[in-house]
Design an enzyme around this catalytic site. Sequence first.
Site, short mmCIF file in Angstrom:
data_model
loop_
_atom_site.label_atom_id
_atom_site.label_comp_id
_atom_site.label_asym_id
_atom_site.label_seq_id
_atom_site.Cartn_x
_atom_site.Cartn_y
_atom_site.Cartn_z
CG HIS A 63 -42.59 39.52 3.06
ND1 HIS A 63 -42.64 40.05 4.32
CD2 HIS A 63 -43.79 38.92 2.86
CE1 HIS A 63 -43.83 39.77 4.87
NE2 HIS A 63 -44.53 39.09 4.01
CG HIS A 64 -44.08 43.58 -1.82
ND1 HIS A 64 -44.40 43.65 -3.16
CD2 HIS A 64 -42.77 43.96 -1.72
CE1 HIS A 64 -43.33 44.05 -3.85
NE2 HIS A 64 -42.33 44.24 -2.99
CD GLU A 65 -48.33 41.86 5.97
OE1 GLU A 65 -48.21 40.64 6.08
OE2 GLU A 65 -49.40 42.42 5.63
CG HIS A 79 -49.36 34.50 2.98
ND1 HIS A 79 -49.04 33.80 4.11
CD2 HIS A 79 -48.82 33.82 1.95
CE1 HIS A 79 -48.31 32.75 3.79
NE2 HIS A 79 -48.15 32.74 2.48
CD GLU A 80 -52.18 37.36 5.70
OE1 GLU A 80 -51.57 38.10 4.92
OE2 GLU A 80 -51.62 36.53 6.43
CD GLU A 93 -54.89 33.64 8.21
OE1 GLU A 93 -54.54 33.90 9.36
OE2 GLU A 93 -54.28 34.06 7.21
CD GLU A 110 -49.87 32.63 9.59
OE1 GLU A 110 -48.89 33.24 9.15
OE2 GLU A 110 -51.02 33.08 9.52
CD GLU A 154 -51.74 32.60 5.35
OE1 GLU A 154 -52.20 33.75 5.19
OE2 GLU A 154 -51.07 32.28 6.34
N PRO A 159 -60.33 31.35 20.48
CG PRO A 159 -59.22 30.58 22.38
CD PRO A 159 -60.27 30.22 21.40
C1 NOJ Z 1 -49.06 36.62 7.93
C2 NOJ Z 1 -48.46 35.66 6.96
O1 NOJ Z 1 -49.30 34.56 6.76
C3 NOJ Z 1 -47.11 35.24 7.49
O2 NOJ Z 1 -46.57 34.24 6.67
C4 NOJ Z 1 -46.24 36.45 7.54
O3 NOJ Z 1 -45.00 36.09 8.09
C5 NOJ Z 1 -46.87 37.54 8.40
N1 NOJ Z 1 -48.21 37.79 8.02
C6 NOJ Z 1 -46.10 38.84 8.32
O4 NOJ Z 1 -46.19 39.35 7.03
CA CA Z 2 -51.73 34.43 7.46
#
Ligand code: NOJ
Ligand code: CA
Length: 701
Positions: free
Chosen positions: A413-415, A483-484, A170, A508, A502, A192
Amino acid sequence: MKKSICLALCLLFINNLFAQKISSPDSCLELNFKLNTSGEPIYNLSYKDQVIIKDSGMGFLINSPDPFNQAFTITNITDLSFDQTWEPVWGENAQIRNQYNEMLVSLTQANTDRQLDIRFRLFDDGLGFRYEFPIQKNLRHFIIKEELTQFNMVADSKAFWIPADYDTNEFPITTSKLSEIASLIDGVRQEPLAAKAPSSTLAVQTPLMLKTNDGIYINIHEAALINYPAMFLNVGADLPSLDSHLAPDKNGNRGYIQTGSVTPWRTVVLSDDARDILSSNLILNLNTPSEIEDTSWIKPMKYVGVWWEYFTGGGSTWAYTDYQDIKLGQTDYSSLTPNGRHGANTQHVKDYIDFASEHGFNAVLVEGWNEGWEDNTAYVKEQIYSFTQAYPDFDVKELQEYAESKGVKLMMHHETTSSVVDYERQLHDAFEFMVDNGYDAVKTGYVGPITPRSEFHDGQWMVNHYNYVAKTAADYKIMINSHEAVRPTGLSRTYPNWLAQESARGTEFESFNGNNPDHTTILPFTRLMGGPMDYTPGIFQGDLSVYGPNKAKLSTTLVKQLALYVTMYSPLQMAADLKENYERFPDAFQFIKDVAVDWDNSYILEAEPGDYITIARKAKGKNEWYIGSITDENPREAVLDLSFLPVGKKYEATIYSDGKDAHWISNPQSYVVSKKRVSSKTKLKLQLVPSGGVAVSIKEL
Ligand code: NOJ
Ligand code: CA
């Protein structure tokens, strides 16, 4: 000695003396392979009789005193020609031609009797090669200390690059000479909003886009990253040679290999026309066909979500309660006081379901539905997420029934905040919970360092994790948007349920003023070479100061946001803005409602990395075409040659243009929607303002 044996030995002797070559089917590319006097494998590549990659070394350092890159002899050479057309489950084109000439070189190392094969495939649009480790007596398993593949470029080139970082992609994309990277890289790392994990390595990430002084466009990346670490490219003392550099594990080893396996393909896509880079299917062609037999449940889709409100500074929170109110290991949320700003509450989600249903979206993403978000802003991970336990104000059953009654899906969603072992422990329960509650797609997230193993996001261990999740999800008929994760390498051909990723700066970052006006004119030449991106375009209210303390402003006009639905190919597209903002601009919103997410054909009309991109696409199974054109900070005239339209018919084009007074900084919301009769003979000349765009939909009359 028998005559035939004698002949074979003579041939082998000759093989070892002279370079072995193959040409691309159109004869424009030539690949040469030979062993140098130390028995080191060497390749070079030329294009239209011009050397593009000079003699470059190959092989490995492994956990053995005898390096695995010298003292080889050629024991066999097999050539093959291949030409087949296949149909992806979804994509930029309904049919893809896979045509190449192949050479498989078998090598044996004299002093150790170890064997190594190298397979080269030469396509009209570039080169792919990989190492293969045949099952053999003297080598059962080994550890890669470093891969020694070189891409020895002829001269300094213009490069579009992000710094190496084993944990994130990123970064803003920098444009400079290769030779300037050394002096710029620390500055980019310290930017930054850049990645959290600084690294002193003088290396860049792939896909790396280059343009030579002679105007040759060269893209270096990899295909089919399986059970292996991601490759970076050293840009150190050796320049203009770019040397492979694999992401290590926490012990500094690069890869654990069992013979009977292969590496990912190293890919070089090239042309003297930038448009050919964007239309290349080389990376997909080097991946294996779908492992999922019944793909009928896999559907490209457009979605909205309870999402952008977390980034605008408007007050919504993922967490149900305030951080300080929660105790470590808290299990009973029902006794806690809600903070009154929790985004994923039943009524608010219902409003989004209504909105999705009214405007024809397939799904609603809901972030912040599950227990564990209290410390999300710090990502300190005292609280580990549950993937089966909803917050008290998110009624799973009620929402499932409501969504079903409205013909809309909820997106899970699975963060994980990279608690990967914990995620794997919960994975089957999490997917069963999804199936039981009508979910068929999940956005996964890997923010922060990997715990508890402290592996890197791009190392072999994590690569295996992402692939395991995609494979396991397929068993549950679940689609994935990660993502990530490590950047893609065309694996969506093998796992078409892996719709998007992503793995680069998405929208974002606009909420932290983090994207440059040229960002999306470069991404298709870099990050998107490996596969679709969940970029989440469609922000109409670009000045975020209207929401509160956030002073960020989008780096585009409103119309450029529309054009991104075409120029940033993905089978998964979000209309990312708040629903209220779409209600304010219904005529512009119409384009997002109409635009397709799956295509019969794509036509790259204009392209120059860092400057502009114009793409037209025909919607799958429909007589509808959509065009997007974008520019960097400079205004320009886009020329839309509509000769791709079937001849002899009349069409109506709806044109969404920047207003004459539009400008990404001072007046991003000025736009004009107009209609025009067009045919295959039409050439539209349209004006784009600084960081502006144009979007066109075309329907048969
Ligand atoms: C980073 C992700 O790219 C974003 O889309 C998400 O909302 C946040 N993490 C929280 O999971
Ligand atoms: Ca991200």
